[in-house]
Design an enzyme around this catalytic site. Sequence first.
Site, PDB file in Angstrom:
ATOM      1  N   LYS A 117      11.425 -30.766 129.540  1.00 47.65           N
ATOM      2  CA  LYS A 117      10.321 -30.790 128.523  1.00 47.65           C
ATOM      3  C   LYS A 117       9.301 -31.611 128.528  1.00 47.65           C
ATOM      4  O   LYS A 117       8.175 -31.821 128.100  1.00 47.65           O
ATOM      5  CB  LYS A 117      11.068 -30.463 126.969  1.00 47.65           C
ATOM      6  N   LYS A 199      16.326 -16.609 134.837  1.00 45.66           N
ATOM      7  CA  LYS A 199      16.830 -16.013 133.592  1.00 45.66           C
ATOM      8  C   LYS A 199      15.185 -15.271 133.179  1.00 45.66           C
ATOM      9  O   LYS A 199      14.415 -15.929 133.178  1.00 45.66           O
ATOM     10  CB  LYS A 199      17.275 -17.022 132.575  1.00 45.66           C
ATOM     11  N   LYS A 202      10.533 -16.013 127.574  1.00 48.74           N
ATOM     12  CA  LYS A 202       9.046 -15.835 127.185  1.00 48.74           C
ATOM     13  C   LYS A 202       8.125 -16.819 127.686  1.00 48.74           C
ATOM     14  O   LYS A 202       6.867 -16.685 127.636  1.00 48.74           O
ATOM     15  CB  LYS A 202       9.109 -15.615 125.520  1.00 48.74           C
TER      16      LYS A 202
END
Length: 334
Positions: A117, A199, A202
């Site tokens: 992140k 995976k 979104k």
Amino acid sequence: MDTPEKKKVIFSAIQPSGTITLGNYLGALRNWVKLQDDYHCIFAVADLHAVTVRQEPKNFRQNILNAYALLLACGIDTEKSLFFIQSHVHTHAELAWLLDCYTQFGELSRMTQFKDKSLKHADNVNAGLFTYPSLMAADILLYQADMVPVGADQKQHLELSRNIAERFNGIYGNTFTVPDPYISTVGARVMSLQDPSKKMSKSDENVNAWVAVLDKPDTIMKKFKRAVTDSEAVVCVGEGKDGINNLIGIMSAVTGKTSDEITAEFEGKGYGDFKTAVAEAVIEELRPIQERFEDYISNKDYLAEQYRKSAEIALKISQRTLDKAMKKIGFLAK
Ligand code: TRP
């Protein structure tokens, strides 16, 4: 005399991201719903975690409510479980601060999600992003949770929660239950429809890579029709067939059929037919959830009643743990 075995406590939470995907549903939420009969389940919408990245206030507020309504629509039942909004229960932020002081800089620096992140939001590597795992530890430890169902991406955070609990217990004596991961035997791992080695997420830039639980039927159909497959044109599980393996996995999760049954059913048929069939099965699975969501989201009073009722009970339970921890540390009682 036999005392009935005490139900174990399960805690889990989901961030109000705005989009809950078919992967979230088949991989996690559907299992949470099943766990409610056998465990004391405590679920939360983790809105405090969400502000580690910048949120637009109006969207954020709507996303929190949508996440709450959608989880109810999926079958989270406030008669069986506690289901509240994290920021409504102030003990979470309080214990998080204390746990920050029992968590090492080095430990937090090693968290892969923090590293990822920080690269993704290089202009906003804030302290909350860094201490995110101790807030997550607070969520879990406040309820003396025995088990936490988590996906692979949260495993490292859960491991850190265990270390923090053990460290605290080591200093002050038994205070927190050390939580175990709850490994589901049935959870499906749903992969991206565009790159089935990844995976389903979104945050994928390609919207065709994921299906949202609230996607309209024609959108779902379109996304499945565009799903990446292979050139073999045989519906069966196999090596180098990640796309088809994923579609078979989804079909199996939704219909309860085994992959052998699915292979037999589609013998001699092309990928086009198969994709349409998977899309139709997913649409049917999601239809009642979408209908219930519309009911809930148009009834704000009902939603407020539910989250307030759960938050009140959650506060009582968690306050006990917070008081205990503060007393052990040596804070002066009020
Ligand atoms: N961090 C989790 C996620 O992004 C959400 C979460 C917050 C959570 N608190 C938790 C999960 C406690 C399990 C237990 O998916």
